[in-house]
Design an enzyme around this catalytic site. Structure first.
Site, PDB file in Angstrom:
ATOM      1  N   ALA A   1       0.824  -1.210   0.000  1.00 58.80           N
ATOM      2  CA  ALA A   1       0.000   0.000   0.000  1.00 58.80           C
ATOM      3  C   ALA A   1       0.855   1.257   0.000  1.00 58.80           C
ATOM      4  CB  ALA A   1      -0.909   0.012   1.232  1.00 58.80           C
TER       5      ALA A   1
ATOM      6  N   GLN B   1       4.415   3.814  -1.103  1.00 60.50           N
ATOM      7  CA  GLN B   1       4.799   4.663  -2.230  1.00 60.50           C
ATOM      8  C   GLN B   1       5.596   3.914  -3.299  1.00 60.50           C
ATOM      9  OE1 GLN B   1       6.646   8.655  -3.509  1.00 60.50           O
ATOM     10  NE2 GLN B   1       7.662   7.807  -1.728  1.00 60.50           N
ATOM     11  N   ILE B   2       6.581   3.122  -2.876  1.00 59.31           N
ATOM     12  CA  ILE B   2       7.404   2.416  -3.857  1.00 59.31           C
ATOM     13  C   ILE B   2       6.557   1.400  -4.616  1.00 59.31           C
ATOM     14  CG2 ILE B   2       9.276   0.741  -4.150  1.00 59.31           C
ATOM     15  CD1 ILE B   2      10.888   2.233  -2.091  1.00 59.31           C
ATOM     16  N   ALA B   3       5.729   0.651  -3.878  1.00 59.47           N
ATOM     17  CA  ALA B   3       4.864  -0.339  -4.523  1.00 59.47           C
ATOM     18  C   ALA B   3       3.959   0.325  -5.553  1.00 59.47           C
ATOM     19  CB  ALA B   3       4.018  -1.067  -3.483  1.00 59.47           C
TER      20      ALA B   3
ATOM     21  N   ASP C   1       0.225  -6.100   3.137  1.00 62.04           N
ATOM     22  CA  ASP C   1       0.562  -4.955   3.967  1.00 62.04           C
ATOM     23  C   ASP C   1      -0.044  -5.179   5.343  1.00 62.04           C
ATOM     24  OD1 ASP C   1       1.565  -1.867   2.666  1.00 62.04           O
ATOM     25  OD2 ASP C   1       1.345  -2.246   4.827  1.00 62.04           O
TER      26      ASP C   1
ATOM     27  N   ARG D   1      19.602   3.473  15.920  1.00 64.38           N
ATOM     28  CA  ARG D   1      19.894   2.486  14.876  1.00 64.38           C
ATOM     29  C   ARG D   1      19.612   1.079  15.366  1.00 64.38           C
ATOM     30  NH1 ARG D   1      24.093   0.293  13.526  1.00 64.38           N
ATOM     31  NH2 ARG D   1      24.274  -0.505  11.392  1.00 64.38           N
TER      32      ARG D   1
ATOM     33  N   ASN E   1      13.294  -4.520  12.589  1.00 65.57           N
ATOM     34  CA  ASN E   1      13.349  -5.152  11.264  1.00 65.57           C
ATOM     35  C   ASN E   1      13.750  -6.619  11.328  1.00 65.57           C
ATOM     36  OD1 ASN E   1      12.569  -3.335   9.029  1.00 65.57           O
ATOM     37  ND2 ASN E   1      14.036  -1.970  10.000  1.00 65.57           N
TER      38      ASN E   1
ATOM     39  N   ASP F   1      21.479   2.296  -6.876  1.00 65.21           N
ATOM     40  CA  ASP F   1      22.785   2.949  -6.781  1.00 65.21           C
ATOM     41  C   ASP F   1      23.562   2.729  -8.075  1.00 65.21           C
ATOM     42  OD1 ASP F   1      22.321   1.189  -3.927  1.00 65.21           O
ATOM     43  OD2 ASP F   1      22.337   3.376  -3.814  1.00 65.21           O
TER      44      ASP F   1
ATOM     45  N   HIS G   1      23.998  -1.241   0.961  1.00 65.37           N
ATOM     46  CA  HIS G   1      23.138  -0.193   0.391  1.00 65.37           C
ATOM     47  C   HIS G   1      22.970   0.879   1.470  1.00 65.37           C
ATOM     48  CE1 HIS G   1      20.077   1.903  -1.782  1.00 65.37           C
ATOM     49  NE2 HIS G   1      19.182   1.702  -0.848  1.00 65.37           N
TER      50      HIS G   1
END
Lengths: 334, 350
Positions: A14, A16-18, A43, A99, A106, A160, A188
């Site tokens: 749902a 932005q990239i998708a 999602d 971090r 994740n 990249d 990355h």
């Protein structure tokens, strides 16, 4: 057109990239213009209404290859019998988040998704991890799916790679497709090393070594590298949103090359499992290397000469990945 | 001697295989629809996979930083056909020597804004852009108006560019057309491209009339009339129509944003068909100038009709029988367009 549909999962579906990506997949740009597709969209539960809108739009695109669209928040539905999985969704960094916290959140997601791949997907599934920190998320997923070959897992450094090509192309005044064999080594992240020592630029009909075509060693060893490393932040500063269009294009390039192979004499950059690599990079990492691809199998391009400058940068990004991995693995066993 | 001739031939071939780039403008270029659209144009999906493109991106001054981000991303896509990208807020740069213009940008409806105010604001924009087309663009330019109210904005632009043929202007109803195809396809359990010759008549608004009386559905290799394939006349004359009419609102409600992906796809379909033509036996829906039409629609409107396209010229598909049900709906949407036009023209002369 009677080929069996391939089952393709996109997570963070749902987002932005998708939104920039799904159309390219459904149109046939990735898996082939005659390959029907069953598209599965995963999602989190609060995003299901938005996902419903995305499904409506995919229907309204009237695309002949799109056999079925399955929106879901359940892993047992999403990961079932997959041929390909593009894992875009991850926990984004929030204000005040360290971090370490980001990594911990994740690890939980990619441990669960790795286990779901293990349990439900085909053993031949090809997995592309996009959600950041991509390399480490990919490693966690691979470790959580022990009976799926580690070679089936990769992470995205193609954006990249494309950015590096395009910077050299603009410098030389040629289209980006005339710049070949740039390499992105490592993570990355801002420690990635864009390396053009083996890059060729086609100018006026002949292939020149990049350093000879550009004629500006300082730029190639300085501002060129930092521009590519920090391009993501530059796009966010301008757009107020991260790069969806170019990320989606890179995802399509990466997946398409896995599916149909790389052209003779050309290599592309992919984050892949580093064990048994011949460049002295630490084992048991997902590290971006130059690869050829054939019959859906990648092979690291061996034997490229590495000078001291490159060595230093390749080691620095490996060190960051070792640290990330070690932190992540402590959370895995927690 | 033979070798020399062969060598010369190869040089000439090489020099001429690189087509001249075409200049394509997209307005509202920093916005949501453009973001979904620009990549497909730059990739070659619209003007052909061997046609290089100079992409001109126009938006208002406050959006120039965002536009820079879009330019960066287009560069990062490493697309071979994209010769140049020109971001600008100036009409004299935006409209210069254009081969094609896709006018996405328009004044959106703000809270408390009345329909009349929206129309007035858009008349100002499209009068300026029509005049810029007249002054700077090639006379062969093809113009697609997307920004709403699309039909009336298109008419205003066309009237403001008197030396560009009215036939070069069109507005987008292809999204509604694709939605209608897709609804019928899902009902029949077939892929969307198995449904042909749906028609969208009239205004790109909630009075549009999605008409499947002449549509055909390919069911297991046989062409079947849509009414026979669907076998549910009351759905086709009821919910099917309202679903297509209100689909835009349904997507906004779900996504909290309007349909960019599917709108971009429809824009690409419309422009590509205009450039390369429609297939034999198939027609598509386009908002075009109604002058000289044989369906009893008032002239001097931009009205969506079924069209064939060949050599970049569209022709309304004539002679379709129109029953009472269709007649009423076609007239209702025409009446709305007449009212919009008259209000808009009163602003034009101010």
């Amino acid at each position: 057109m009677s080929a069996e549909p391939v089952r393709v999962l996109v997570t963070g579906a749902a987002g932005q990239i998708a939104y920039s990506l799904l159309f390219g997949i459904a149109k046939g740009d990735v898996f082939g213009k005659d390959q029907p597709i069953t598209l599965i969209l995963l999602d989190i539960t609060p995003m299901l209404p938005v996902l419903g809108g995305v499904v409506m739009e995919l229907q309204d695109c009237a695309l002949p290859l799109l056999r079925e669209v399955i929106p879901t928040d359940k892993e047992e539905v999403a990961f079932k019998d997959l041929d390909a999985a593009i894992l875009v969704g991850s926990m984004p960094r929030r204000e005040g988040m360290e971090r370490k916290d980001l990594l911990k959140a994740n690890v939980a997601i990619f441990k669960s998704q790795g286990a779901a791949l293990e349990k439900y997907a085909k053993k031949t599934v090809k997995v592309l991890v996009v959600g950041n920190p991509a390399n480490t998320n990919c490693l966690i997923a691979a470790k959580s799916a022990p009976s799926i070959p580690k070679e089936n897992f990769s992470c995205l450094t193609r954006l990249d790679h494309n950015r590096a090509r395009s910077q050299v192309a603009m410098r030389c005044g040629v289209p980006a497709t005339q710049v070949k064999n740039v390499i992105i080594w490592g993570n990355h992240s801002s420690t990635q090393y864009p390396d053009v020592h083996h890059c060729k630029v086609n100018m006026a009909g002949s292939d020149l070594a990049c350093f000879d075509a550009v004629k500006d060693d300082d730029w190639l060893k300085g501002a060129f590298i930092s521009t590519v490393q920090q391009r993501g932040a530059a796009v966010i500063a301008a757009r107020k949103l991260s790069s969806a269009m170019s990320a989606a294009k890179a995802i399509c390039d990466h997946m398409r090359d896995i599916w149909s192979g790389t052209p003779e004499g050309e290599f592309v950059s992919m984050g892949v499992y580093s064990s048994s690599n011949s460049y002295g990079v630490a084992e048991d990492l997902i590290y971006s290397f130059p690869v050829h691809i054939k019959d859906k199998q990648w092979k690291i391009v061996d034997g490229l000469a590495i000078n001291e400058f490159s060595r230093g940068k390749m080691d620095a990004t490996a060190a960051e990945l070792v640290e990330e991995r070690d932190t992540a693995v402590t959370f895995l066993s927690a």
